[in-house]
Design a protein around this motif. Structure first.
Motif, PDB file in Angstrom:
ATOM      1  N   UNK A  64       0.813  -1.211   0.000  1.00  0.00           N
ATOM      2  CA  UNK A  64       0.000   0.000   0.000  1.00  0.00           C
ATOM      3  C   UNK A  64       0.849   1.264   0.000  1.00  0.00           C
ATOM      4  N   UNK A  65       2.149   1.117   0.116  1.00  0.00           N
ATOM      5  CA  UNK A  65       3.028   2.293   0.128  1.00  0.00           C
ATOM      6  C   UNK A  65       4.257   2.036  -0.729  1.00  0.00           C
ATOM      7  N   UNK A  66       4.835   3.115  -1.211  1.00  0.00           N
ATOM      8  CA  UNK A  66       6.087   3.027  -1.965  1.00  0.00           C
ATOM      9  C   UNK A  66       7.173   2.431  -1.088  1.00  0.00           C
ATOM     10  N   UNK A 101      15.982 -10.229 -11.195  1.00  0.00           N
ATOM     11  CA  UNK A 101      14.760 -10.598 -11.929  1.00  0.00           C
ATOM     12  C   UNK A 101      14.634  -9.787 -13.207  1.00  0.00           C
ATOM     13  N   UNK A 102      13.968 -10.357 -14.192  1.00  0.00           N
ATOM     14  CA  UNK A 102      13.717  -9.612 -15.418  1.00  0.00           C
ATOM     15  C   UNK A 102      12.880  -8.386 -15.111  1.00  0.00           C
ATOM     16  N   UNK A 103      11.870  -8.561 -14.248  1.00  0.00           N
ATOM     17  CA  UNK A 103      11.107  -7.406 -13.779  1.00  0.00           C
ATOM     18  C   UNK A 103      10.308  -7.771 -12.534  1.00  0.00           C
ATOM     19  N   UNK A 104       9.914  -6.725 -11.814  1.00  0.00           N
ATOM     20  CA  UNK A 104       8.949  -6.818 -10.722  1.00  0.00           C
ATOM     21  C   UNK A 104       7.653  -6.201 -11.228  1.00  0.00           C
ATOM     22  N   UNK A 105       6.580  -6.980 -11.170  1.00  0.00           N
ATOM     23  CA  UNK A 105       5.299  -6.580 -11.743  1.00  0.00           C
ATOM     24  C   UNK A 105       4.356  -6.002 -10.687  1.00  0.00           C
ATOM     25  N   UNK A 106       3.690  -4.927 -11.037  1.00  0.00           N
ATOM     26  CA  UNK A 106       2.683  -4.285 -10.177  1.00  0.00           C
ATOM     27  C   UNK A 106       3.172  -4.189  -8.733  1.00  0.00           C
ATOM     28  N   UNK A 107       4.297  -3.503  -8.559  1.00  0.00           N
ATOM     29  CA  UNK A 107       4.855  -3.332  -7.220  1.00  0.00           C
ATOM     30  C   UNK A 107       3.913  -2.542  -6.317  1.00  0.00           C
ATOM     31  N   UNK A 108       3.150  -1.637  -6.899  1.00  0.00           N
ATOM     32  CA  UNK A 108       2.086  -0.936  -6.187  1.00  0.00           C
ATOM     33  C   UNK A 108       0.832  -0.985  -7.053  1.00  0.00           C
ATOM     34  N   UNK A 109      -0.280  -0.581  -6.496  1.00  0.00           N
ATOM     35  CA  UNK A 109      -1.527  -0.575  -7.237  1.00  0.00           C
ATOM     36  C   UNK A 109      -1.403   0.316  -8.477  1.00  0.00           C
ATOM     37  N   UNK A 110      -2.033  -0.072  -9.577  1.00  0.00           N
ATOM     38  CA  UNK A 110      -1.929   0.712 -10.812  1.00  0.00           C
ATOM     39  C   UNK A 110      -2.718   2.013 -10.716  1.00  0.00           C
ATOM     40  N   UNK A 111      -2.324   2.968 -11.555  1.00  0.00           N
ATOM     41  CA  UNK A 111      -3.077   4.201 -11.664  1.00  0.00           C
ATOM     42  C   UNK A 111      -2.363   5.434 -11.147  1.00  0.00           C
ATOM     43  N   UNK A 159       0.744   7.107 -11.508  1.00  0.00           N
ATOM     44  CA  UNK A 159       1.969   7.108 -12.306  1.00  0.00           C
ATOM     45  C   UNK A 159       3.100   7.804 -11.564  1.00  0.00           C
ATOM     46  N   UNK A 160       2.779   8.865 -10.846  1.00  0.00           N
ATOM     47  CA  UNK A 160       3.817   9.579 -10.102  1.00  0.00           C
ATOM     48  C   UNK A 160       4.483   8.703  -9.067  1.00  0.00           C
ATOM     49  N   UNK A 161       3.685   7.924  -8.332  1.00  0.00           N
ATOM     50  CA  UNK A 161       4.251   7.037  -7.313  1.00  0.00           C
ATOM     51  C   UNK A 161       5.077   5.930  -7.947  1.00  0.00           C
ATOM     52  N   UNK A 162       4.615   5.393  -9.080  1.00  0.00           N
ATOM     53  CA  UNK A 162       5.382   4.353  -9.760  1.00  0.00           C
ATOM     54  C   UNK A 162       6.708   4.907 -10.263  1.00  0.00           C
ATOM     55  N   UNK A 163       6.693   6.110 -10.803  1.00  0.00           N
ATOM     56  CA  UNK A 163       7.927   6.732 -11.283  1.00  0.00           C
ATOM     57  C   UNK A 163       8.883   7.007 -10.125  1.00  0.00           C
ATOM     58  N   UNK A 164       8.325   7.435  -9.001  1.00  0.00           N
ATOM     59  CA  UNK A 164       9.154   7.669  -7.809  1.00  0.00           C
ATOM     60  C   UNK A 164       9.816   6.373  -7.361  1.00  0.00           C
ATOM     61  N   UNK A 188       0.831   8.088 -20.226  1.00  0.00           N
ATOM     62  CA  UNK A 188       1.263   8.684 -18.963  1.00  0.00           C
ATOM     63  C   UNK A 188       2.473   7.943 -18.396  1.00  0.00           C
ATOM     64  N   UNK A 189       2.434   6.612 -18.453  1.00  0.00           N
ATOM     65  CA  UNK A 189       3.588   5.826 -17.996  1.00  0.00           C
ATOM     66  C   UNK A 189       4.829   6.152 -18.823  1.00  0.00           C
ATOM     67  N   UNK A 190       4.639   6.238 -20.137  1.00  0.00           N
ATOM     68  CA  UNK A 190       5.769   6.495 -21.029  1.00  0.00           C
ATOM     69  C   UNK A 190       6.365   7.878 -20.806  1.00  0.00           C
ATOM     70  N   UNK A 191       5.516   8.870 -20.620  1.00  0.00           N
ATOM     71  CA  UNK A 191       5.999  10.235 -20.426  1.00  0.00           C
ATOM     72  C   UNK A 191       6.829  10.366 -19.157  1.00  0.00           C
ATOM     73  N   UNK A 192       6.445   9.589 -18.120  1.00  0.00           N
ATOM     74  CA  UNK A 192       7.164   9.646 -16.844  1.00  0.00           C
ATOM     75  C   UNK A 192       8.289   8.610 -16.769  1.00  0.00           C
ATOM     76  N   UNK A 193       8.422   7.765 -17.805  1.00  0.00           N
ATOM     77  CA  UNK A 193       9.395   6.663 -17.772  1.00  0.00           C
ATOM     78  C   UNK A 193       9.250   5.890 -16.457  1.00  0.00           C
ATOM     79  N   UNK A 194       8.003   5.567 -16.121  1.00  0.00           N
ATOM     80  CA  UNK A 194       7.693   5.011 -14.812  1.00  0.00           C
ATOM     81  C   UNK A 194       8.038   3.534 -14.692  1.00  0.00           C
TER      82      UNK A 194
END
Length: 392
Positions: free
Chosen positions: A202-204, A219-229, A231-236, A259-265
Motif C-alpha cells: 500500500x506504500x512506496x 529478476x527480469x522485472x517486478x510486476x505491479x509493485x504498487x496498485x496501478x493508476x 503514475x507519479x508514485x510508480x515513477x518515484x 502517462x507511464x511512457x511520459x514519466x518513464x515510470x
C-alpha cells in the motif's frame, strides 16, 4: 460482407470463466473467434457484449478500426474494464474473419512478423489449479520451480511477496530474500525469473523494501509493485530501486500508457489484449512504449483464444519481450480447441502459425461440457493478520 450476429460461449475454468466471442457473417461458414475473459465479471461482460451487438450488426467486419470506434464512440460512457473487455473479444473475432477471408494469418495483416518465434513464460507448475505450493516451505517451493522449468521453460513468474499493507515487517522481508535466493540458486542464471507483487504493498516504502530484498537475484522485472493508476508514485519508486519494474494488466487505454511512457515510470508495459481494445488498442499502446524505449510483455493468464491473439501480436511487434501464458490452468486446456491449435511450446517459445486468421477454433461440443459456473475466487483469502482486507 456483413456481421449478422455476435454470440458468446462461456467455459468454466475453475478460477475464471473463459468468455469466447463468436462473430457471424452473411458469408456461409465465415465467422471469427475472440476472447473477452475478465475474472469474476462473467455475467457483466456477456451482458455488455449483448449491449454492443446493435452497434456492429450490419457492419463490414473487415473495417476493424471503424467497428471498434462504433462500439467505443457510440457507447458515450467510458467503457472501463468490463466494457473494453467486451469490445476486445469482438475485435479479436474481426481480425480472425479478415484473415480467413483473405487466406492469411493475422500476423500478416499486422505488417508481417518481425521475429521467428515468441518467448513465453509460465507460472508455478504452469498455473495448474490445486498444484501450488506455499512460499513458507522454501524447499518444496524450489522443487516446484525446478519441476516447472524442466517442462521446457526458460522463464517463470513467481509470487514471492505476502499480503501486505503500508509496512513490510522485517521477518517477511528476510523470508522473501531467502526464498528468492533459493530459487535463483536452484535454477541458475540461465532461467529468467519474474515476480508479481499484485499491487499488494500500500506504500512506496513497503514496495521498495521487498524489491530491495529481491534485486540481488536479477529478476527480469517486478510486476505491479504498487496498485496501478498512480503514475507519479510508480515513477518515484522506479527512481529508488535498482530493478526493472513492469505494470499494465489493469490499464486499458493508450492515454494511460502514454502517462507511464511520459514519466518513464516502468521498463516494461503489460497490456492485456483481452481488455485494452484488442489488437487495435494493443498496437497503439506498443507504439507509445516503443517511442519511450519501453519493452512490452503482454499479460495473459486466460484461455486459448486470448493466447492465439497474443501470439500474432507478439510476432508483429518490434518491442515485444516475453509473453505470459497459463496453458496448464486446467488439464483440458488443449481439448477445448479443435485440431487447429497454435500454442504448442517447445524450448521456451511458441512457433509461427500459418493457418488463416488466428489459427484457432473452439470445439463447441467440448466447450458445452464445461458450462458457466460461479468461479472459485482466490482473492477472498486476502486478509491481513488484523482482519483488514488486503490487495490480492
Amino acid at each position: 460482407m456483413k456481421i449478422t450476429a455476435v454470440q458468446t460461449v462461456v467455459v468454466n475454468a475453475i478460477h475464471r470463466n473463459w468468455i469466447f466471442v463468436k462473430v457471424l457473417t452473411d458469408q456461409p461458414g465465415l465467422y471469427g473467434w475472440g476472447e473477452a475473459t475478465l475474472e469474476w465479471k462473467t455475467r457483466a461482460v456477456c451482458a455488455t457484449i449483448e449491449d454492443l451487438e446493435p452497434f456492429v450488426i450490419g457492419e463490414d467486419p473487415t473495417r476493424i478500426e471503424h467497428v471498434v470506434r462504433r462500439m467505443t464512440g457510440f457507447s458515450f460512457w467510458p467503457l472501463g474494464a468490463i466494457g473494453l473487455s467486451a469490445v476486445s473479444g469482438i475485435e479479436h473475432a474481426l481480425w480472425d474473419i479478415k484473415g480467413k477471408a483473405l487466406g492469411v494469418p493475422v500476423h500478416d495483416l499486422l505488417g508481417g512478423r518481425v521475429r521467428d518465434n515468441v518467448a513465453v513464460y509460465t507460472h508455478l507448475r504452469r498455473a495448474k489449479i490445486g498444484a501450488q505450493v506455499p512460499t513458507s516451505d522454501v524447499n518444496a517451493f524450489c522443487d516446484a520451480v525446478q519441476e516447472t522449468v524442466e517442462m521446457g521453460y526458460n522463464a517463470i513468474k513467481l509470487g514471492f511477496v505476502p499480503y501486505t499493507g503500508y509496512t513490510a515487517p522485517l521477518p517477511e522481508i528476510r523470508h522473501v530474500e531467502k526464498l528468492a535466493h533459493a530459487v535463483r540458486e536452484r535454477v541458475g542464471d540461465g532461467v529468467e525469473i519474474m515476480t508479481d507483487f499484485h499491487g499488494r504493498p500500500d506504500s512506496v516504502e513497503a514496495a521498495r523494501a521487498y524489491i530491495d530484498a529481491i534485486t540481488p537475484i536479477k529478476p527480469l522485472f517486478v510486476e505491479e509493485a504498487i496498485q496501478p493508476g498512480d503514475v507519479g508514485a510508480m515513477a518515484e519508486l522506479a527512481r529508488q530501486v535498482a530493478c526493472p519494474l513492469a505494470t499494465g494488466e489493469r490499464l486499458f487505454t493508450p492515454r494511460e500508457f502514454a502517462d507511464l511512457a511520459e514519466k518513464r515510470a516502468v521498463a516494461y508495459i503489460q497490456p492485456d489484449l483481452a481488455h485494452c481494445g484488442g489488437l487495435t488498442g494493443g498496437r497503439k499502446i506498443a507504439a507509445i512504449a516503443e517511442a519511450a524505449h519501453m519493452g512490452i510483455a503482454p499479460h495473459n493468464p486466460m484461455g486459448p483464444v486470448a493466447g492465439a491473439v497474443a501470439l500474432h501480436f507478439d510476432l508483429a511487434t518490434p518491442n515485444f519481450v516475453i509473453q505470459e501464458e497459463a496453458v496448464g490452468l486446467v488439464p483440458w486446456f488443449r481439448d477445448i480447441c479443435t485440431q487447429t491449435y497454435p500454442l504448442d511450446m517447445q524450448n521456451g517459445v511458441w512457433g509461427v502459425p500459418d493457418a488463416p486468421g488466428l489459427g484457432i477454433e473452439i470445439d463447441e461440443a467440448e466447450a458445452a461440457r464445461h458450462p458457466f459456473a460461479q468461479e472459485e475466487i482466490p482473492a477472498l483469502e486476502a486478509i491481513l493478520p488484523d482482519g483488514r482486507i488486503a490487495n490480492w
